[in-house]
Design an enzyme around this catalytic site. Structure first.
Site, PDB file in Angstrom:
ATOM      1  N   ASP A 113       0.871  -1.167   0.000  1.00 26.47           N
ATOM      2  CA  ASP A 113       0.000   0.000   0.000  1.00 26.47           C
ATOM      3  C   ASP A 113       0.917   1.229   0.000  1.00 26.47           C
ATOM      4  O   ASP A 113       2.085   1.137   0.377  1.00 26.47           O
ATOM      5  CB  ASP A 113      -0.873  -0.022   1.263  1.00 26.47           C
ATOM      6  CG  ASP A 113      -1.708   1.230   1.400  1.00 26.47           C
ATOM      7  OD1 ASP A 113      -2.288   1.661   0.398  1.00 26.47           O
ATOM      8  OD2 ASP A 113      -1.764   1.775   2.518  1.00 26.47           O
ATOM      9  N   ASP A 128      -1.572  -1.120   6.139  1.00 23.04           N
ATOM     10  CA  ASP A 128      -1.699  -0.613   7.494  1.00 23.04           C
ATOM     11  C   ASP A 128      -2.520  -1.521   8.397  1.00 23.04           C
ATOM     12  O   ASP A 128      -2.641  -1.269   9.585  1.00 23.04           O
ATOM     13  CB  ASP A 128      -2.281   0.811   7.499  1.00 23.04           C
ATOM     14  CG  ASP A 128      -3.688   0.866   6.923  1.00 23.04           C
ATOM     15  OD1 ASP A 128      -4.319  -0.193   6.781  1.00 23.04           O
ATOM     16  OD2 ASP A 128      -4.154   1.973   6.623  1.00 23.04           O
ATOM     17  N   ASP A 186      -6.711  -1.821   4.751  1.00 22.60           N
ATOM     18  CA  ASP A 186      -6.329  -2.807   3.740  1.00 22.60           C
ATOM     19  C   ASP A 186      -6.648  -4.239   4.165  1.00 22.60           C
ATOM     20  O   ASP A 186      -6.069  -5.188   3.634  1.00 22.60           O
ATOM     21  CB  ASP A 186      -4.824  -2.692   3.453  1.00 22.60           C
ATOM     22  CG  ASP A 186      -4.465  -1.333   2.879  1.00 22.60           C
ATOM     23  OD1 ASP A 186      -5.129  -0.901   1.926  1.00 22.60           O
ATOM     24  OD2 ASP A 186      -3.533  -0.707   3.396  1.00 22.60           O
TER      25      ASP A 186
END
Length: 645
Positions: free
Chosen positions: A330, A523, A527
Site C-alpha cells: 500500500d 496498514d 487494507d
C-alpha cells in the site's frame, strides 16, 4: 511425574548396575546378583518407563504407532526376556532396559531445558509488566496493583518508572525507551496527545496519561498471546513428518523382526545376541529427533522475531513466507510517512482552504487531516457542513452556507470542468508526486490543493533489499497513476497499480497471485481485505494501533525494513526446519544398519544402551541446531536490538 524426576529415579536405580558393569573386570558383583538387577530395573520400568508404555498402548488402541511405541517395545522386550532368562538360569541384560530409559530421559530433560530457553521470549515479555501504578482517584494519587487499573484512569509516571498500561499522554513530555516491545532501542520523545505503550520505561520527564487499554487488551498482552500461539502452532511440513512417522514405526518393527530372524535362524547366533541386535534396531530408530525438528525451530524463530518487533502468527504463515514471489505495498502509511502536508494551493488560499476544511472537518482520512492542519495554520475555523454525502471513489459533497460544495480527487473531473490552465497546474503537481484534490461549489471548481506524503527514509533501502532477494515489488494504491509512479520511481518499485478503490484491492492481489504467492504489506485496517486475500498479509503497525487479526505477520514498528527482516527470518527458520529433518532422517538411516549388526564382521556394533545414548544425543543435536537460529546473521541488520536479545 515430571521428566526431571523420572530421570532422577531412573539414574539412581541404574547407577548400581553401571558400577557393576565398570567394576566387573575387577571381580565386583552386585549383592543378590540378577535378582538385585531385576528389582532395580523393575523400579525403572514401573516409574520412569511407565509413561512410554501408556503412550504406546494409547496409540495402539487408536491403530497408530508413535515414537514411544519403539521405546516401550524395545525396553519391555529387554526387560521381559531378562526376567525369563533369570528364572531359567540364563544370561540377563536388565541393564540394557534401565540404561536405555535413563539415556532417553536424559535427552528429553535437556530437550525440555532447551525448549524452555527457546521460549524464554514469552516469559521475559510477561516479566516486563509493571506491578503497580500511581493512579488519580478522588483527586489524589494512590498506588494500586496493575490488575485494578481501569480504562479511563489517569496515571502519573515519574522518571525511571515503567508505564503500566497503554494510553495517551494528557500532560507533560518525556523520552521513553520502547525497545522491549518495539525492538527500537533509541528513546522516543513523547508529548501531549502521543500514545504510550504499557511495559515501556519512562526516561527523563514526568507525565500524566489516560489509560486506553488494560489487561488482555494491551499491546504487550496481544504480543504475548500471539507469540504463544505461534510457538505451539504447526507448519504444514509437520503433517508430512507425522505421516512419515506413522509408516516409519511399523517399518522399524518389521526391520527388528527381520534382524532377529536373520541372526537367530539363518546365521545361527544365540537367542540373546539376536535379541540384542533386534532391540538395538528398535531403540536407534526411535525418531524422537524427527518429532522435535519442526516445533523447536518454530519456537526459536518466532521468539527471535518477537524480540525484534516482528510477530509471526503461526507455522503456516512462516512456511508460506518462504515461497513468496511478489511483495505488494500500500502507499500511504506503508511506503510513505502517512503524514501528508499541504504544499500548494491554487486559487484564493483562504477561500479554498476554508471551504475544504468545512467539508473535511468530520473526516479521519490522512488527506483531510492535512487540509485541517493547513487551515489551522491560517487561523481558519472550520464549520460543519450539512447534507454530507460521499461520492464513491471520488470524494464528498455537502451544503455549505446554502450552496452545494464538493471536494475530491481527479475522478471528479468526470462531473466538473477544469480550465486548461488549472489542468496544466494539476499535471505539474502530480508529476512532483503530489496528490491533488479539487475544491468547488455551485458546479464550479474554485481551486486545487496539492498534498504530499514523503516516502519513508527506509523505503528505498527495503525495496532494494527485496529485489536483491529476487522478489518482485508492486505498489497498489487508490491514488492516481502520476503520483503513484512518481513515488514508485523514488523508492524503486517495479510496478504500479493505481486508481484502485479499497474494495478492489483484494481482486488486484488475486490477479497477481497468478504469477506465484503474494505478500501484501498494508496498514492492517483499511487494507484488511487485501491482507487476508494475500498468501501472507503483513500488517504495518505504529505502536498501539496494530490490527492483530488482519495479517499473518504483524510489524510492531512502522518500519518497512522489517518486511525484509520478516521474510528473511521466515526463510531462515524454515530452512532450519528442513536441515533438522534431514539430519534426523540421516541419523536413523545410518544408525539402523549398524544396530542390525551388518558391520559386526569388522567389529562395528551397537548395544541397546549405546543406541539409547545415541538417540538421546540425536534429539539434543536437533534442539541445539534450532537454538543456533538465535545466532544467524540477517543481511538487513536491525539498527538496534532489544533488551531481551
Amino acid at each position: 511425574m515430571s521428566i526431571k524426576n523420572r530421570f532422577i529415579v531412573s539414574l539412581i536405580l541404574s547407577l548400581p548396575m553401571l558400577v557393576e558393569m565398570l567394576a566387573k573386570p575387577f571381580g565386583f558383583m552386585l549383592p543378590g546378583g540378577a535378582w538385585t538387577m531385576f528389582l532395580l530395573t523393575t523400579g525403572v520400568m514401573a516409574v520412569s518407563a511407565w509413561p512410554f508404555i501408556q503412550s504406546a498402548w494409547a496409540a495402539f488402541r487408536h491403530h497408530h504407532a508413535n515414537m514411544d511405541t519403539l521405546v516401550a517395545i524395545g525396553t519391555a522386550t529387554a526387560y521381559l526376556y531378562s526376567t525369563y532368562a533369570m528364572v531359567t538360569g540364563k544370561a540377563v541384560f536388565f541393564e540394557s532396559a534401565a540404561f536405555v530409559i535413563t539415556f532417553i530421559l536424559l535427552g528429553q530433560y535437556f530437550e525440555e531445558k532447551m525448549k524452555h530457553s527457546a521460549s524464554g521470549a514469552v516469559e521475559k515479555l510477561i516479566g516486563l509488566q509493571a506491578k503497580e501504578a500511581d493512579v488519580m482517584r478522588h483527586g489524589e494519587l494512590v498506588q494500586i496493583p496493575l490488575s485494578d487499573v481501569m480504562v479511563g484512569d489517569l496515571i502519573r509516571v515519574k522518571p525511571g518508572q515503567k508505564i503500566a498500561v497503554d494510553g495517551t499522554i494528557i500532560e507533560g513530555t518525556s523520552t521513553i525507551d520502547e525497545s522491549m516491545v518495539t525492538g527500537e532501542s533509541l528513546p522516543v520523545t513523547k508529548k501531549t496527545g502521543d500514545a504510550v505503550i504499557g511495559a515501556t520505561i519512562n526516561g527523563t520527564g514526568t507525565f500524566m496519561f489516560k489509560a486506553s487499554k488494560v489487561g488482555n487488551d494491551t499491546l504487550l498482552a496481544q504480543i504475548v498471546d500471539m507469540v504463544k500461539k505461534a510457538q505451539t502452532s504447526h507448519a504444514p511440513i509437520q503433517k508430512t513428518v507425522d505421516r512419515v512417522a506413522d509408516i516409519f514405526v511399523p517399518a522399524v518393527l518389521i526391520a527388528a523382526i527381520l534382524t532377529f530372524t536373520v541372526w537367530y535362524v539363518l546365521l545361527g547366533a544365540s537367542l540373546v545376541n539376536a535379541m540384542l541386535f533386534a532391540v538395538s534396531v528398535i531403540i536407534i530408530a526411535c525418531p524422537c529427533a524427527l518429532g522435535i525438528a519442526t516445533p523447536t525451530a518454530l519456537m526459536v524463530g518466532t521468539g527471535r522475531s518477537a524480540k525484534m518487533g516482528i510477530l509471526i502468527k503461526n507455522g503456516e504463515v512462516l512456511e508460506m513466507a518462504n515461497k513468496i514471489k511478489t511483495v505488494v505495498f500500500d502507499k500511504t502509511g506503508t511506503l510513505t510517512e502517512g503524514h501528508p502536508q499541504v504544499t500548494d494551493v491554487v486559487g484564493d488560499r483562504a477561500t479554498v482552504l476554508q471551504l475544504a476544511a468545512n467539508l473535511e472537518v468530520a473526516s479521519e482520512h490522512p488527506l483531510a487531516a492535512a487540509i485541517l492542519d493547513a487551515a489551522k495554520a491560517e487561523n481558519l475555523t472550520p464549520t460543519a457542513a450539512a447534507d454530507f454525502q460521499a461520492i464513491q471513489g471520488k470524494g464528498v459533497q455537502a451544503t455549505v452556507d446554502g450552496q452545494r460544495a464538493f471536494i475530491g480527487n481527479a475522478k471528479l473531473l468526470e462531473d466538473y470542468h477544469l480550465t486548461d490552465q488549472d489542468q496544466q497546474r494539476m499535471d505539474r503537481l502530480q508529476a512532483e508526486a503530489k496528490t491533488v484534490v479539487i475544491v468547488g461549489r455551485d458546479n464550479h471548481v474554485i481551486g486545487l490543493i496539492a498534498i504530499q506524503d514523503a516516502p519513508k527514509p527506509s523505503s528505498a533501502e527495503a525495496i532494494a533489499a527485496l529485489k536483491d532477494r529476487g522478489l518482485r515489488t508492486v505498489m497498489l494504491t487508490g491514488d492516481n497513476q502520476r503520483v503513484a509512479q512518481a513515488i514508485a520511481d523514488q523508492v524503486g518499485i517495479d510496478a504500479v497499480i493505481a486508481d484502485v478503490l479499497p474494495a478492489d484491492k483484494a481482486a488486484a492481489v488475486k490477479r497477481l497471485q497468478a504469477d506465484g504467492p503474494v505478500a501484501f504489506a498494508g496498514d492492517g485496517i483499511n487494507d484488511a481485505p487485501a491482507l487476508t486475500t494475500a498468501d501472507v498479509g503483513i500488517a504495518m503497525g505504529s505502536g498501539t494501533d496494530i490490527a492483530i487479526e488482519s495479517g499473518g505477520i504483524v510489524l510492531v514498528k512502522n518500519d518497512l525494513l522489517d518486511v525484509v527482516r520478516a521474510l528473511e527470518l521466515s526463510q531462515k527458520t524454515f530452512n532450519r526446519i528442513k536441515l533438522n529433518l534431514f539430519w534426523a532422517f540421516i541419523y536413523n538411516t545410518l544408525g539402523i544398519p549398524v544396530a542390525a549388526g551388518i558391520f559386526a564382521g569388522i567389529g562395528l556394533m551397537l548395544s541397546p544402551e549405546l543406541a539409547g545414548l545415541g538417540m538421546a544425543f540425536s534429539s539434543l543435536s536437533v534442539v541445539a541446531s534450532s537454538l543456533l537460529l538465535n545466532k544467524t546473521k540477517l543481511t538487513t541488520t536491525p539498527a538496534s536490538t532489544t533488551r531481551m536479545a
